[in-house]
Design an enzyme around this catalytic site. Structure first.
Site, PDB file in Angstrom:
ATOM      1  CG  ASP A 147      -1.942   1.093   1.227  1.00  0.00           C
ATOM      2  OD1 ASP A 147      -1.939   1.901   0.273  1.00  0.00           O
ATOM      3  OD2 ASP A 147      -2.759   1.139   2.168  1.00  0.00           O
ATOM      4  CG  HIS A 157      -1.948   5.230   3.034  1.00  0.00           C
ATOM      5  ND1 HIS A 157      -2.102   6.318   3.862  1.00  0.00           N
ATOM      6  CD2 HIS A 157      -2.928   4.368   3.370  1.00  0.00           C
ATOM      7  CE1 HIS A 157      -3.131   6.127   4.667  1.00  0.00           C
ATOM      8  NE2 HIS A 157      -3.657   4.940   4.393  1.00  0.00           N
ATOM      9  CD  GLU A 211      -4.916  -0.394  -0.536  1.00  0.00           C
ATOM     10  OE1 GLU A 211      -5.597   0.337   0.222  1.00  0.00           O
ATOM     11  OE2 GLU A 211      -4.658  -1.592  -0.273  1.00  0.00           O
ATOM     12  CD  GLU A 237      -7.685   3.674   1.069  1.00  0.00           C
ATOM     13  OE1 GLU A 237      -7.565   4.296   2.144  1.00  0.00           O
ATOM     14  OE2 GLU A 237      -7.001   2.687   0.759  1.00  0.00           O
ATOM     15  CG  ASP A 243     -14.691   1.467   3.183  1.00  0.00           C
ATOM     16  OD1 ASP A 243     -15.786   1.146   3.692  1.00  0.00           O
ATOM     17  OD2 ASP A 243     -13.641   1.552   3.839  1.00  0.00           O
ATOM     18  CG  HIS A 302     -10.523   0.691   2.183  1.00  0.00           C
ATOM     19  ND1 HIS A 302     -11.185   1.542   3.043  1.00  0.00           N
ATOM     20  CD2 HIS A 302      -9.211   0.840   2.466  1.00  0.00           C
ATOM     21  CE1 HIS A 302     -10.313   2.183   3.800  1.00  0.00           C
ATOM     22  NE2 HIS A 302      -9.103   1.775   3.483  1.00  0.00           N
TER      23      HIS A 302
END
Length: 381
Positions: free
Chosen positions: A183, A185, A209, A235, A257, A284
């Site tokens: 990830d 992020h 990700e 997400e 999500d 997510h």
């Protein structure tokens, strides 16, 4: 049957739960929250409750349309998360009404178990090899780690190789028979992601990700052309309309999500859209038990499901844990790194209402960290 009340509970470590009650005694639970903005979403739920009280809870799609479009101003994480939690609770009521799990109401199950992954390493990853090994020994077949701490727009060779070395250490620890998710992020600029991704290719991540921030998803196409690693994002995309352009960009894995992207109703539609682009789903969910239960109902019903995030033991949990709010933690006892499908009605879990009320008296004021670079400027967390 009519809705008689909507009540929200701010509970540790950083969650917001919603209880919808009906005049026939059937209760539904949802999890409407934006992490760090729980009170804001709570206010949005209260505003939407003005429309819902007195309505038939089984008119889920009609309510979804009115709640998302009836206020004229639309979209965004707060409104879509408020609707998401309401939608989850309405599906929970529907399942309990018909004494069937939600996945049965979505067309029936397409799989008997859903593959899960476990988090390792925290926000600033350290000692990841030992943590990864421990999760594999606990039965998981896949782990996810943050690839880095904060990143500069274009990092030094030394810091770049530190990221690669951490990923390499985890790959060595878990071996080739298990999967690794990295990830980023949204911490990497497009230029930095373009530098990093080819260096990570030898370690064969299941996917990387959020290689770039959601506002830069237009750049995913060029990144996908620059690497063989499957790329994932979603997400921080809140509707099928947000996914419309990115799905055709070379994205491999969509990550909506269920507590942010309009709930079960909308995530099911996003999955159907993704299927037409040969994109798989890894929803997510670093959230609480209701969000995870809703995610799993989708996992059992959508054909292009890949793997499910779950937050048992995640580093965000301080003062409360996912299983603390369940009467029976059985649905979240993972076997061989998988969640087994159950036929329990609704979302398939039974919330411990006494625990929710007790913990809501404590509440939380969780906020995400604000990070700064060495020169004092803001950088992505």
């Amino acid at each position: 049957m009519k809705i008689i009340s909507l009540e929200t509970f701010v509970v540790p470590p950083r969650w917001l739960f919603l209880r919808i009650q009906t005049d026939e005694g059937i209760t539904g639970w949802g999890e409407p929250v934006v992490e760090g903005r729980a009170d804001t979403v709570r206010a949005a739920v209260a505003e939407l409750a003005d429309y819902l009280v007195g309505e038939d809870p089984l008119r889920i799609e009609d309510h979804w349309q009115v709640l998302t479009k009836g206020g004229f101003y639309r979209g965004g994480p707060v409104l879509s998360s408020a609707v998401a939690g309401i939608d989850q609770a309405l599906w929970d009521i529907a399942g309990k009404t018909y004494q069937r799990p939600v996945h049965a109401l979505l067309g029936g199950p397409v799989r008997d178990r859903a593959r899960m992954y476990a988090w390792i390493g925290g926000d600033r990853p350290a000692e990841v090899a030992d943590l990864a090994r421990a999760q594999i020994e606990a039965g998981f077949t896949a782990v996810k780690m943050n690839g880095s701490a904060e990143l500069g727009p274009i990092e030094t060779p030394a810091n770049t190789h530190q990221v690669v070395a951490r990923v390499a250490a985890v790959r060595e620890a878990i071996g080739p028979d298990h999967d690794l998710v990295v990830d980023l992020h949204g911490r990497a600029s497009t230029a930095m992601a373009r530098r990093l991704l080819p260096l990570l290719e030898p370690y064969l991540p299941l996917f990387v990700e959020e290689p770039v921030l959601p506002e830069h998803t237009a750049n995913i196409e060029s990144l996908a052309q620059a690497t063989s690693i499957p790329l994932a994002t979603g997400e921080r995309l809140y509707s099928r309309h947000d996914f419309r352009d990115v799905l055709g960009s070379g994205l491999a894995v969509a990550q909506p999500d269920v507590s942010h992207a309009g709930g079960i109703s909308e995530v099911r539609r996003i999955a159907a859209m993704a299927e037409t682009y040969d994109v798989t789903m890894a929803p997510h969910c670093p959230l609480g038990p209701i969000a995870l239960a809703a995610s799993l109902q989708l996992a059992f019903a959508i054909p292009n499901f890949l793997i499910q995030e779950q937050s048992v033991g995640i580093h965000y949990h301080q003062g409360g844990e996912l299983l603390d709010y369940l009467i029976d933690p059985g649905p979240f006892r993972f076997v061989g790194g998988h969640a087994e499908r159950t036929d329990r009605p609704g979302l398939g879990i039974e919330i411990d209402e006494e625990a929710v009320i007790r913990m809501a008296a404590i509440g939380h004021r969780w906020r995400n960290p604000v990070w700064r670079r060495a020169d004092g400027s803001f950088t992505e967390w």
